[in-house]
Design a protein around this motif. Structure first.
Motif, mmCIF file in Angstrom:
data_model
loop_
_atom_site.group_PDB
_atom_site.id
_atom_site.type_symbol
_atom_site.label_atom_id
_atom_site.label_comp_id
_atom_site.label_asym_id
_atom_site.label_seq_id
_atom_site.Cartn_x
_atom_site.Cartn_y
_atom_site.Cartn_z
ATOM 1 N N ASN A 79 11.169 -88.645 -46.793
ATOM 2 C CA ASN A 79 10.524 -87.315 -46.447
ATOM 3 C C ASN A 79 9.652 -87.685 -46.349
ATOM 4 O O ASN A 79 8.666 -88.398 -46.509
ATOM 5 C CB ASN A 79 11.214 -87.097 -48.080
ATOM 6 C CG ASN A 79 10.808 -87.767 -49.179
ATOM 7 O OD1 ASN A 79 9.434 -87.441 -49.368
ATOM 8 N ND2 ASN A 79 11.753 -88.379 -50.080
ATOM 9 N N LYS A 80 9.290 -85.779 -45.877
ATOM 10 C CA LYS A 80 8.062 -85.652 -45.544
ATOM 11 C C LYS A 80 7.000 -86.276 -47.025
ATOM 12 O O LYS A 80 5.518 -85.820 -46.630
ATOM 13 C CB LYS A 80 8.051 -84.439 -45.170
ATOM 14 C CG LYS A 80 7.919 -83.312 -46.069
ATOM 15 C CD LYS A 80 7.999 -81.019 -45.842
ATOM 16 C CE LYS A 80 8.272 -81.307 -47.146
ATOM 17 N NZ LYS A 80 8.401 -78.943 -46.716
ATOM 18 N N GLU A 81 6.410 -86.069 -47.636
ATOM 19 C CA GLU A 81 6.043 -86.774 -49.290
ATOM 20 C C GLU A 81 6.067 -87.853 -49.723
ATOM 21 O O GLU A 81 5.824 -87.898 -50.469
ATOM 22 C CB GLU A 81 6.699 -85.519 -50.984
ATOM 23 C CG GLU A 81 6.894 -84.224 -50.450
ATOM 24 C CD GLU A 81 5.111 -83.844 -49.359
ATOM 25 O OE1 GLU A 81 3.929 -84.048 -49.453
ATOM 26 O OE2 GLU A 81 5.114 -82.525 -49.453
ATOM 27 N N ALA A 82 6.491 -88.579 -48.267
ATOM 28 C CA ALA A 82 6.863 -90.075 -48.789
ATOM 29 C C ALA A 82 5.465 -90.941 -49.057
ATOM 30 O O ALA A 82 5.201 -91.414 -50.095
ATOM 31 C CB ALA A 82 7.211 -90.720 -47.712
ATOM 32 N N PHE A 83 4.603 -90.233 -48.764
ATOM 33 C CA PHE A 83 2.973 -90.297 -48.663
ATOM 34 C C PHE A 83 2.696 -90.342 -50.618
ATOM 35 O O PHE A 83 2.195 -91.038 -51.264
ATOM 36 C CB PHE A 83 1.790 -90.329 -48.332
ATOM 37 C CG PHE A 83 1.869 -88.861 -48.567
ATOM 38 C CD1 PHE A 83 0.392 -88.206 -49.344
ATOM 39 C CD2 PHE A 83 2.466 -87.884 -48.208
ATOM 40 C CE1 PHE A 83 0.038 -87.062 -49.022
ATOM 41 C CE2 PHE A 83 1.459 -86.353 -48.706
ATOM 42 C CZ PHE A 83 0.988 -86.278 -48.635
ATOM 43 N N LEU A 84 3.099 -89.579 -51.059
ATOM 44 C CA LEU A 84 2.799 -88.863 -52.360
ATOM 45 C C LEU A 84 3.554 -90.593 -53.426
ATOM 46 O O LEU A 84 3.178 -90.048 -54.656
ATOM 47 C CB LEU A 84 2.994 -87.635 -52.820
ATOM 48 C CG LEU A 84 2.399 -86.691 -52.233
ATOM 49 C CD1 LEU A 84 2.535 -85.234 -52.394
ATOM 50 C CD2 LEU A 84 1.223 -87.046 -52.864
ATOM 51 N N VAL A 85 4.714 -90.690 -52.680
ATOM 52 C CA VAL A 85 6.169 -91.034 -53.371
ATOM 53 C C VAL A 85 5.332 -92.984 -53.994
ATOM 54 O O VAL A 85 5.857 -92.905 -55.049
ATOM 55 C CB VAL A 85 7.573 -90.773 -52.945
ATOM 56 C CG1 VAL A 85 8.195 -91.841 -53.163
ATOM 57 C CG2 VAL A 85 8.161 -89.937 -53.350
ATOM 58 N N ASP A 86 4.738 -92.562 -52.534
ATOM 59 C CA ASP A 86 4.256 -94.203 -52.954
ATOM 60 C C ASP A 86 2.918 -94.341 -53.762
ATOM 61 O O ASP A 86 2.804 -95.603 -54.529
ATOM 62 C CB ASP A 86 3.706 -94.567 -51.386
ATOM 63 C CG ASP A 86 4.897 -95.186 -50.063
ATOM 64 O OD1 ASP A 86 5.980 -94.925 -50.622
ATOM 65 O OD2 ASP A 86 4.879 -95.200 -48.946
ATOM 66 N N ASP A 87 2.097 -92.778 -53.754
ATOM 67 C CA ASP A 87 1.090 -93.158 -54.403
ATOM 68 C C ASP A 87 1.871 -93.155 -56.015
ATOM 69 O O ASP A 87 1.254 -94.072 -57.115
ATOM 70 C CB ASP A 87 0.263 -91.971 -54.173
ATOM 71 C CG ASP A 87 -1.166 -91.411 -54.192
ATOM 72 O OD1 ASP A 87 -1.500 -93.160 -54.312
ATOM 73 O OD2 ASP A 87 -2.155 -91.120 -53.942
ATOM 74 N N LEU A 88 2.511 -92.300 -56.615
ATOM 75 C CA LEU A 88 3.309 -92.030 -57.836
ATOM 76 C C LEU A 88 3.729 -93.929 -57.728
ATOM 77 O O LEU A 88 2.929 -94.444 -58.877
ATOM 78 C CB LEU A 88 4.293 -91.607 -57.852
ATOM 79 C CG LEU A 88 4.593 -91.136 -59.160
ATOM 80 C CD1 LEU A 88 4.189 -90.884 -60.218
ATOM 81 C CD2 LEU A 88 5.931 -90.485 -59.324
ATOM 82 N N LEU A 89 4.402 -94.275 -56.796
ATOM 83 C CA LEU A 89 4.727 -95.839 -57.346
ATOM 84 C C LEU A 89 3.787 -96.712 -57.110
ATOM 85 O O LEU A 89 3.083 -97.759 -58.589
ATOM 86 C CB LEU A 89 5.279 -96.444 -56.188
ATOM 87 C CG LEU A 89 7.224 -95.645 -56.365
ATOM 88 C CD1 LEU A 89 7.508 -95.792 -54.900
ATOM 89 C CD2 LEU A 89 8.042 -95.649 -57.207
ATOM 90 N N SER A 90 2.401 -96.221 -57.043
ATOM 91 C CA SER A 90 1.563 -97.250 -56.626
ATOM 92 C C SER A 90 0.468 -97.382 -57.973
ATOM 93 O O SER A 90 -0.055 -97.741 -59.233
ATOM 94 C CB SER A 90 0.091 -97.089 -55.807
ATOM 95 O OG SER A 90 1.240 -97.103 -54.826
ATOM 96 N N THR A 91 0.451 -95.925 -58.501
ATOM 97 C CA THR A 91 0.322 -95.307 -60.125
ATOM 98 C C THR A 91 0.822 -96.054 -60.958
ATOM 99 O O THR A 91 -0.049 -96.681 -61.870
ATOM 100 C CB THR A 91 0.093 -94.053 -60.509
ATOM 101 O OG1 THR A 91 -0.683 -93.093 -58.687
ATOM 102 C CG2 THR A 91 -0.731 -93.731 -61.414
ATOM 103 N N ILE A 92 2.141 -96.420 -61.138
ATOM 104 C CA ILE A 92 2.769 -97.275 -61.660
ATOM 105 C C ILE A 92 2.821 -98.763 -61.580
ATOM 106 O O ILE A 92 2.588 -99.369 -62.935
ATOM 107 C CB ILE A 92 4.408 -96.809 -61.978
ATOM 108 C CG1 ILE A 92 4.514 -95.305 -61.532
ATOM 109 C CG2 ILE A 92 5.481 -97.338 -62.676
ATOM 110 C CD1 ILE A 92 6.382 -95.380 -61.459
ATOM 111 N N GLU A 93 2.768 -99.024 -60.921
ATOM 112 C CA GLU A 93 2.424 -100.660 -60.306
ATOM 113 C C GLU A 93 0.545 -100.952 -61.032
ATOM 114 O O GLU A 93 0.801 -102.013 -62.132
ATOM 115 C CB GLU A 93 1.995 -100.863 -59.634
ATOM 116 C CG GLU A 93 3.292 -101.084 -58.242
ATOM 117 C CD GLU A 93 3.635 -101.206 -56.992
ATOM 118 O OE1 GLU A 93 2.490 -101.642 -56.423
ATOM 119 O OE2 GLU A 93 4.550 -101.536 -56.311
ATOM 120 N N ASP A 94 0.098 -99.901 -61.067
ATOM 121 C CA ASP A 94 -1.164 -100.732 -61.799
ATOM 122 C C ASP A 94 -1.610 -100.040 -62.873
ATOM 123 O O ASP A 94 -1.682 -101.006 -63.945
ATOM 124 C CB ASP A 94 -2.412 -99.288 -61.366
ATOM 125 C CG ASP A 94 -2.727 -99.106 -59.563
ATOM 126 O OD1 ASP A 94 -2.375 -100.707 -59.065
ATOM 127 O OD2 ASP A 94 -3.134 -98.176 -58.726
#
Length: 296
Positions: free
Chosen positions: A270-285
């Motif tokens: 979706n158009k907010e995919a970059f924010l979704v990716d950022d949230l997933l990266s936060t979880i991974e970190d």
């Protein structure tokens, strides 16, 4: 990678070169260079149109993901450089909100303070429906997820606990076997609200030899624990449920072998995919940090 993907999709050196707006010889040289570096043959050139080998098909899957991630990384970097915010709508089950959501969303807020977060408590089926309709950008759901359009990633696991009425004869035990609770009514999630979670609980009960006298359905965790506290039965709940601290309810570890309760991130492009990716990266970190602390 772009040259390789173009050739794989076109199946013809000339058409791929035209699509890339380059001459054919440089394209051929790049493909040979990739094959030499990987020490594999990516294309069967004896066929017309040329076809991918097994190695080529494997690389194509990975190359598409790499290029997609590069595009997202570029977009995220540009937005961050401009100080842009955005809005992220997140769905989550009530049980997941108890233990998982607070530290994750807090860490994400520190990472992206200009992003407006909207958190909606929803059942897993409702989240999957909301994802399809574009009403939320990412959800945190219990399995199963059968829609192939929805991407999923395991983000959290926790064990079962037994929730008992404080007056139950086993409430004073340090831990409980389910077979020792035979005849005690079972309070469980309604199938419409949590079909996968309900099936998992019933599987654990059957495997442990527990046979309830009655099965009492409840739509939400809070309702379940209120019924338990009222003496109407016992419940198998995630460890995080004990944070609710309902009067008349005690929580005990489960002695029987049982699977971990899994929580998955679920999202669609979706158009907010970059924010979704950022949230997933936060979880991974956060997971990496937790593991480092555990190793110490």
């Amino acid at each position: 990678m772009r040259y390789f993907v173009a050739l794989a999709e076109e199946g013809h050196f000339g058409r791929a070169a035209d699509a890339l707006n380059i001459a054919q010889p440089p394209l051929s040289q790049q493909i040979r260079a990739i094959e030499a570096e990987l020490q594999v043959t990516l294309f069967d050139r004896s066929r017309r149109p040329i076809a991918l080998t097994l190695a080529g098909r494997t690389l194509l899957r990975e190359a598409r993901q790499i290029l997609s991630q590069m595009e997202r990384a570029e977009a995220m970097t540009r937005r961050a450089g401009k100080g842009e915010g955005g809005r992220l709508s997140v769905g989550i089950t009530g049980t997941a909100a108890l233990e998982f959501a607070v530290p994750v969303l807090s860490a994400f807020n520190r990472r992206r303070p200009n992003v407006s977060l909207s958190l909606r408590e929803m059942s897993s089926p409702a989240q999957l429906d909301a994802l399809e309709k574009g009403e939320i950008h990412i959800g945190f759901v219990r399995p199963p997820v059968v829609d192939e359009r929805i991407s999923i990633r395991l983000v959290h696991q926790e064990p079962f606990l037994v929730a008992l009425p404080a007056a139950h004869e086993k409430a004073s035990a340090a831990a409980v076997r389910l077979a020792d609770l035979n005849g005690t009514p079972l309070v469980i999630f309604d199938r419409l609200e949590a079909p996968g979670f309900r099936d998992l609980i019933l599987h654990v009960c059957r495997s442990a030899g527990y046979v309830p006298a009655v099965i009492q359905d409840a739509p939400q965790m809070l309702t379940m624990l209120c019924l338990v506290g009222s003496g109407l039965g016992m419940a198998l709940v995630p460890r995080s449920a004990q944070r609710l601290a309902i009067d008349g309810v005690v929580f005990r570890p489960l002695l029987d072998d049982s699977p971990q309760i899994e929580l998955y991130a679920a999202w669609m492009h979706n158009k907010e995919a970059f924010l979704v990716d950022d949230l997933l990266s936060t979880i991974e970190d956060m997971a990496v940090t937790d593991q480092q602390v555990t190793d110490l």
